[in-house]
Scaffold this motif. Structure first.
Motif, PDB file in Angstrom:
ATOM      1  N   ASN A 162       0.993  -1.223   0.117  1.00 54.79           N
ATOM      2  CA  ASN A 162       0.052   0.009  -0.012  1.00 54.79           C
ATOM      3  C   ASN A 162       0.819   1.343   0.111  1.00 54.79           C
ATOM      4  O   ASN A 162       1.604   1.474   1.086  1.00 54.79           O
ATOM      5  N   VAL A 163       0.900   1.956  -1.099  1.00 57.81           N
ATOM      6  CA  VAL A 163       1.957   2.948  -1.141  1.00 57.81           C
ATOM      7  C   VAL A 163       1.220   4.385  -1.329  1.00 57.81           C
ATOM      8  O   VAL A 163       0.163   4.677  -2.050  1.00 57.81           O
ATOM      9  N   ILE A 164       1.693   5.209  -0.747  1.00 55.19           N
ATOM     10  CA  ILE A 164       1.317   6.659  -0.954  1.00 55.19           C
ATOM     11  C   ILE A 164       2.568   7.343  -1.538  1.00 55.19           C
ATOM     12  O   ILE A 164       3.575   7.456  -1.152  1.00 55.19           O
ATOM     13  N   ALA A 275      -4.075   6.491   8.039  1.00 55.28           N
ATOM     14  CA  ALA A 275      -3.645   7.529   9.238  1.00 55.28           C
ATOM     15  C   ALA A 275      -2.318   8.152   8.544  1.00 55.28           C
ATOM     16  O   ALA A 275      -1.818   9.327   8.919  1.00 55.28           O
ATOM     17  N   ALA A 276      -1.381   7.255   7.957  1.00 53.98           N
ATOM     18  CA  ALA A 276      -0.305   7.943   7.423  1.00 53.98           C
ATOM     19  C   ALA A 276      -0.274   9.164   6.499  1.00 53.98           C
ATOM     20  O   ALA A 276       0.275   9.957   6.530  1.00 53.98           O
ATOM     21  N   TYR A 277      -1.451   8.809   5.585  1.00 58.74           N
ATOM     22  CA  TYR A 277      -1.545   9.994   4.562  1.00 58.74           C
ATOM     23  C   TYR A 277      -2.161  11.162   5.285  1.00 58.74           C
ATOM     24  O   TYR A 277      -1.742  12.286   5.055  1.00 58.74           O
ATOM     25  N   LYS A 278      -2.975  10.943   6.337  1.00 58.53           N
ATOM     26  CA  LYS A 278      -3.708  11.989   7.003  1.00 58.53           C
ATOM     27  C   LYS A 278      -2.691  12.757   7.994  1.00 58.53           C
ATOM     28  O   LYS A 278      -2.463  14.101   7.835  1.00 58.53           O
ATOM     29  N   ARG A 279      -1.729  12.145   8.562  1.00 59.03           N
ATOM     30  CA  ARG A 279      -0.532  12.655   9.393  1.00 59.03           C
ATOM     31  C   ARG A 279       0.269  13.375   8.297  1.00 59.03           C
ATOM     32  O   ARG A 279       1.049  14.486   8.782  1.00 59.03           O
ATOM     33  N   LEU A 280       0.622  12.961   7.276  1.00 64.01           N
ATOM     34  CA  LEU A 280       1.470  13.574   6.427  1.00 64.01           C
ATOM     35  C   LEU A 280       0.893  15.214   5.922  1.00 64.01           C
ATOM     36  O   LEU A 280       1.791  15.855   5.862  1.00 64.01           O
ATOM     37  N   ARG A 281      -0.149  15.069   5.601  1.00 61.15           N
ATOM     38  CA  ARG A 281      -0.851  16.312   5.210  1.00 61.15           C
ATOM     39  C   ARG A 281      -0.982  17.108   6.418  1.00 61.15           C
ATOM     40  O   ARG A 281      -0.512  18.512   6.140  1.00 61.15           O
ATOM     41  N   ILE A 287       4.192  23.360   8.204  1.00 61.38           N
ATOM     42  CA  ILE A 287       5.194  24.314   7.821  1.00 61.38           C
ATOM     43  C   ILE A 287       4.963  24.902   6.253  1.00 61.38           C
ATOM     44  O   ILE A 287       5.747  25.322   5.644  1.00 61.38           O
ATOM     45  N   GLY A 288       3.648  24.981   6.151  1.00 63.26           N
ATOM     46  CA  GLY A 288       3.279  25.898   4.913  1.00 63.26           C
ATOM     47  C   GLY A 288       3.198  25.091   3.666  1.00 63.26           C
ATOM     48  O   GLY A 288       3.334  25.802   2.567  1.00 63.26           O
ATOM     49  N   VAL A 289       3.237  23.689   3.659  1.00 59.46           N
ATOM     50  CA  VAL A 289       3.746  23.026   2.310  1.00 59.46           C
ATOM     51  C   VAL A 289       2.289  22.359   1.964  1.00 59.46           C
ATOM     52  O   VAL A 289       1.582  21.559   2.787  1.00 59.46           O
ATOM     53  N   THR A 290       1.946  21.898   0.992  1.00 58.76           N
ATOM     54  CA  THR A 290       0.624  21.287   0.589  1.00 58.76           C
ATOM     55  C   THR A 290       1.008  20.255  -0.511  1.00 58.76           C
ATOM     56  O   THR A 290       2.161  20.221  -1.185  1.00 58.76           O
ATOM     57  N   LEU A 291       0.268  19.345  -0.312  1.00 61.89           N
ATOM     58  CA  LEU A 291       0.483  18.217  -1.413  1.00 61.89           C
ATOM     59  C   LEU A 291       0.001  18.478  -2.738  1.00 61.89           C
ATOM     60  O   LEU A 291      -1.304  19.220  -2.993  1.00 61.89           O
TER      61      LEU A 291
END
Length: 444
Positions: A162-164, A275-281, A287-291
């Motif tokens: 399962n890859v982000i 959860a990893a995807y949510k925490r990454l966002r 720090i003001g960075v978006t996906l």
């Protein structure tokens, strides 16, 4: 008694050991080492090796060497020592994006400013290298892309399917100066160094950093260290121990602003994937960075879906022996970019002797093939080899004002043995992780 000057390599090693042993230590008195002629000379050597384009002052390396490198470096040394140095405005250059859609803006510093940035990097790199995490691979002295590619393939075989596949939106332009300077100040107590860093960072505008600068890769890694630390905590918190052996259920790999997170594909770890995807966002938003939502994908590799990283396309397969395997194929975009570069060389040297053309294309081919030979690149290599042979034959026929490819005039042996065309298209069988590949120019 006069103290023997510390060699740059020894100094970097001492700084690294100090930073590694004391995680909260703030370094002072390092500005003087950055200003030394020896440091500036090494920085110039590295900048000359990269042979980049001139900045806004249009001064080239040839101009500098014509007037004298030592006088050029002593002028910088004097300006730094008296703290009268100010960076020039960066030159804006637009280049096509790898996707072919739109243009990427590069800010190119002058060679003078690149030398100063390089000198800063030589002193600051061992400090922050001690703080970087294992999953960070980009632009680090003891890391390389081939190792990351190999480890990703190993993780996919181990059922982390399962890859982000994350891509950051305008990352270099999104970096906030206040946050970056705060992160730098956690390790740097020297006011002269902080003043110089602020001047360099602000030279690119009110926000963002110069993507074409010598210092930019280090600054970009420093800025994302908090994201790496969050992923390390998640990795540690979700690992399990079976019969004394620990197994991780999450791994991550980052190269600058490209990130892949691999999570165990068993159903019970689906929550970790989300959860990893949510925490990454969440961590990026701090720090003001978006996906970049257009390029970021959630991929189920176990179901045959593919994803790309570092120029390779990864795909889970079952081998002829019935075992789990991973294909690592060069992306079509990577191949297209190479062919465009070669085509431009042939166009610019249309009236030149064939040996001059080969002298130009051989280093390009050698570098590209050396990078991709760790994967399943046989078919791609065969295509490139055939394309280059035909292009070279057309060049030879054009010189004689004839049509066709000259199949009967020049054999393959003539192209490779007589003219010296590159012919090293073999694959690498030994995993690069075992090779201990390091950047000898910047190790400490």
């Amino acid at each position: 008694m006069i103290k023997t000057p510390i060699l740059l390599q020894d100094l970097r090693k001492k700084i690294y050991i100090q930073a590694k042993s004391e995680k909260t230590w703030r370094f002072w008195g390092i500005y003087v080492h950055m200003c030394k002629i020896e440091t500036l000379r090494e920085s110039y050597r590295l900048a000359r090796k990269n042979n980049g384009a001139p900045g806004i002052d249009k001064m080239t390396f040839e101009d500098i060497e014509r007037n004298g490198v030592e006088s050029f470096l002593h002028q910088i040394h004097n300006e730094l020592k008296s703290e009268t140095y100010y960076p020039l405005r960066n030159r804006l250059k637009e280049i096509p994006k790898a996707s072919g859609k739109g243009m990427r803006k590069l800010l190119i510093p002058s060679i003078r400013d690149r030398v100063v940035q390089g000198a800063l990097k030589l002193i600051l790199e061992p400090i922050f290298e001690a703080d970087f995490q294992q999953g960070s691979y980009g632009y680090r002295p003891s890391k390389n892309a081939q190792e990351a590619v190999q480890r990703i393939a190993d993780d996919l075989v181990k059922k982390k399917g399962n890859v982000i596949d994350a891509d950051l939106k305008d990352y270099y332009g999104s970096i906030r100066h206040d946050i970056l300077l705060t992160k730098l100040a956690k390790r740097i107590k020297d006011p002269s160094v902080m003043r110089l860093l602020k001047l360099i960072i602000k030279a690119g505008g009110k926000s963002g950093i110069c993507q074409g600068g010598s210092l930019s890769p280090l600054l970009s890694n420093i800025y994302l260290t908090s994201v790496d630390e969050m992923l390390e905590r998640a990795k540690e918190a979700t690992k399990i121990v079976i019969q004394g052996k620990s197994y991780t259920n999450l791994e991550y790999y980052r190269w600058a602003d490209d990130i892949v997170i691999l999570v165990d594909s068993y159903q019970k770890w689906e929550w970790l994937f989300k959860a990893a995807y949510k925490r990454l966002r969440e961590e990026l938003s701090k720090i003001g960075v978006t996906l970049n939502t257009d390029k970021t994908r959630l991929v189920y590799a176990e179901k045959g879906k593919t994803f790309s990283f570092l120029g390779f396309r990864f795909k889970r397969i079952r081998t002829r022996q019935g075992k789990e395997g991973v294909l690592r194929l060069p992306k079509i975009e990577s191949r297209t970019k190479l062919l465009r570069k070669l085509k431009e060389v042939f166009r610019q040297h249309r009236s030149h002797h064939v040996r001059q053309v080969i002298d130009e294309i051989n280093p390009i081919l050698r570098g590209w093939v050396s990078y991709f030979r760790i994967g399943n690149s046989s078919q791609c290599f065969a295509f490139i080899k055939d394309w280059v042979e035909k292009k070279l034959r057309r060049h030879l026929m054009y010189a004689q004002k004839r049509q066709g490819f000259g199949w009967k005039r020049w054999s393959k042996e003539t192209l490779y043995k007589t003219f010296g065309l590159y012919n090293g298209y073999h694959l690498l069988k030994v995993p690069p992780v075992q090779l201990g590949l390091i950047n000898l120019d910047t190790k400490f």
